[in-house]
Each structure stands twice: as structure tokens, then as C-alpha cells.
Design an enzyme around this catalytic site. Structure first.
Site, PDB file in Angstrom:
ATOM      1  N   HIS A 124      43.718  29.478  13.396  1.00  0.00           N
ATOM      2  CA  HIS A 124      43.917  28.158  13.993  1.00  0.00           C
ATOM      3  C   HIS A 124      43.211  27.106  13.148  1.00  0.00           C
ATOM      4  O   HIS A 124      42.069  27.298  12.723  1.00  0.00           O
ATOM      5  CB  HIS A 124      43.374  28.125  15.423  1.00  0.00           C
ATOM      6  CG  HIS A 124      44.194  28.917  16.384  1.00  0.00           C
ATOM      7  ND1 HIS A 124      45.314  28.401  17.001  1.00  0.00           N
ATOM      8  CD2 HIS A 124      44.088  30.193  16.815  1.00  0.00           C
ATOM      9  CE1 HIS A 124      45.847  29.318  17.789  1.00  0.00           C
ATOM     10  NE2 HIS A 124      45.126  30.417  17.688  1.00  0.00           N
ATOM     11  N   LYS A 191      31.178  46.214   4.414  1.00  0.00           N
ATOM     12  CA  LYS A 191      30.725  46.405   3.041  1.00  0.00           C
ATOM     13  C   LYS A 191      31.058  47.827   2.595  1.00  0.00           C
ATOM     14  O   LYS A 191      31.125  48.743   3.415  1.00  0.00           O
ATOM     15  CB  LYS A 191      29.221  46.161   2.942  1.00  0.00           C
ATOM     16  CG  LYS A 191      28.820  44.728   3.259  1.00  0.00           C
ATOM     17  CD  LYS A 191      27.312  44.535   3.135  1.00  0.00           C
ATOM     18  CE  LYS A 191      26.917  43.099   3.455  1.00  0.00           C
ATOM     19  NZ  LYS A 191      25.445  42.902   3.365  1.00  0.00           N
TER      20      LYS A 191
END
Length: 208
Positions: A124, A191
Site C-alpha cells: 500500500h 538471514k
């Protein structure tokens, strides 16, 4: 080619675009109107042996592509949405229970997606503080999930990312950047914790 020309003309005429969009999409429910959903059988491309369970919410429109490959399955209580971008799912892939997938998204072959995963190529817009977020529209960036990837339960894959071949997204991970092939990622933000070393022929632990 004709579809692209129609889209281009609609973009050039906001009033007509608004009328057409409201004819296709319910302005409050933000899903295809019931009379559009009645004809989904005619414009959805389904491969041999593919399965979409009855409880799946199919927010699928005719002006963007939806493809479900051979022997692929979309499990119960999922939501699949191509309203703002194509949604392509390859062969022998499994979309698990309660997934939400919003295009533009391309999922390869032999991909396993566990439960309650969110994969969304939509964001958005919010930058103008004088307008409501809802009135500023959306932007999209494609997501690509390559062959033989495994996405763990309760993970979130954000717009513009790429998940490499034979990679694993650990349960509960938030993927904000692309993942190399043959990697394992975990955490928020996700990660790399392992990668496969083809010279040593073993998975190397990279977690510090």
C-alpha cells in the site's frame, strides 16, 4: 496483444477504468463480483491433475493471468489473488493450508509451501500524509520462487524478493531480500544460516 491494448486504453481514461473495475471488482469486498466468479472456469488455466479445494477463496480476475500447473494443489482455507498481478504456479507444487498469495507472484515446480504463509507482491502506498493510506492506491513488485524451494509455516515473503532453487525458508521467517539458491534462511529479517558447498558436497553452517 489485444489485452495489453485494452489495458493501455483504460489507463488513459480513468473514468472508464473506474466503471470497468467496479463492474469486475466489488468496491467494498475488494473481490471479484459474483457474476465474474461464475465464469472463472472459463478463464482460469488449470493443469492436468491439479486441485483447488472448495474452501479456497479465489479472488481471480480475467484481466490478469492465473495458471496452476500439472498435479499442483491449493489446500483448504487459502486465498489466491491475481487482481494486481499475474499468479503463476508450476507443476507438482503444493500451496499449504491457510496461505495467502497475492500477485504478481511466480512459483516454480516442486515447490512446497507450508501452513499460514503470506506471499504478497503488493504494497500500500502511504507517502502523502494528507491522504488516507487507502486512497493512495498500491504498488507492486514481482516475487519469484524458483523450483524445489520449501517455505516453512507462518513465513512472510515480501514484494520484490526472489527465493533461489532448492532453498529453505525456516518457519516464521520474514523474507525482505532475495535468497540465493541452495540456502537456508531464518529469522526476522531472514538471514542466511546455511549454504550448500558443491566442492565439499556438504551444507556449511554460516550462523555466527
Amino acid at each position: 496483444m489485444k489485452t495489453q491494448q485494452i489495458k493501455k486504453r483504460l489507463k488513459q481514461n480513468p473514468y472508464i477504468k473506474h466503471l470497468v473495475l467496479n463492474f469486475i471488482m466489488h468496491p467494498v469486498k475488494t473481490r471479484p463480483q459474483w457474476w465474474i466468479r461464475m465464469f472463472q472456469f472459463a478463464y482460469l488455466k488449470r493443469g492436468k491433475g491439479s486441485v483447488i479445494y472448495h474452501s479456497v477463496r479465489k479472488d481471480l480476475v480475467p484481466f490478469n493471468r492465473f495458471v496452476l500447473g500439472n498435479y499442483s494443489i491449493v489446500e483448504d482455507f487459502s486465498c489466491i489473488n491475481n487482481a494486481v498481478g499475474d499468479l503463476i504456479i508450476g507443476n507438482n507444487s503444493r500451496i499449504g493450508l491457510g496461505n495467502t498469495i497475492i500477485g504478481p507472484v511466480k512459483i516454480g515446480n516442486e515447490v512446497n509451501i507450508a501452513q499460514n504463509v503470506v506471499i504478497s507482491g503488493l504494497n500500500h502506498n502511504f507517502l502523502d500524509p494528507d491522504k488516507t493510506i487507502a486512497s493512495q492506491g498500491v504498488s507492486t513488485l514481482s516475487i519469484l520462487i524458483e523450483d524445489d524451494a520449501w517455505i516453512g509455516a507462518n513465513s512472510v515473503i515480501l514484494a520484490g524478493t526472489k527465493i533461489g532453487k532448492h532453498s529453505v525458508i525456516a518457519a516464521g521467517s520474514i523474507v525482505t531480500r532475495s535468497v540465493p539458491p541452495f540456502s537456508v534462511v531464518a529469522g526476522n529479517p531472514a538471514k542466511i544460516i546455511k549454504q550448500y558447498d558443491f566442492e565439499k558436497k556438504e551444507w556449511i553452517n554460516l550462523k555466527s
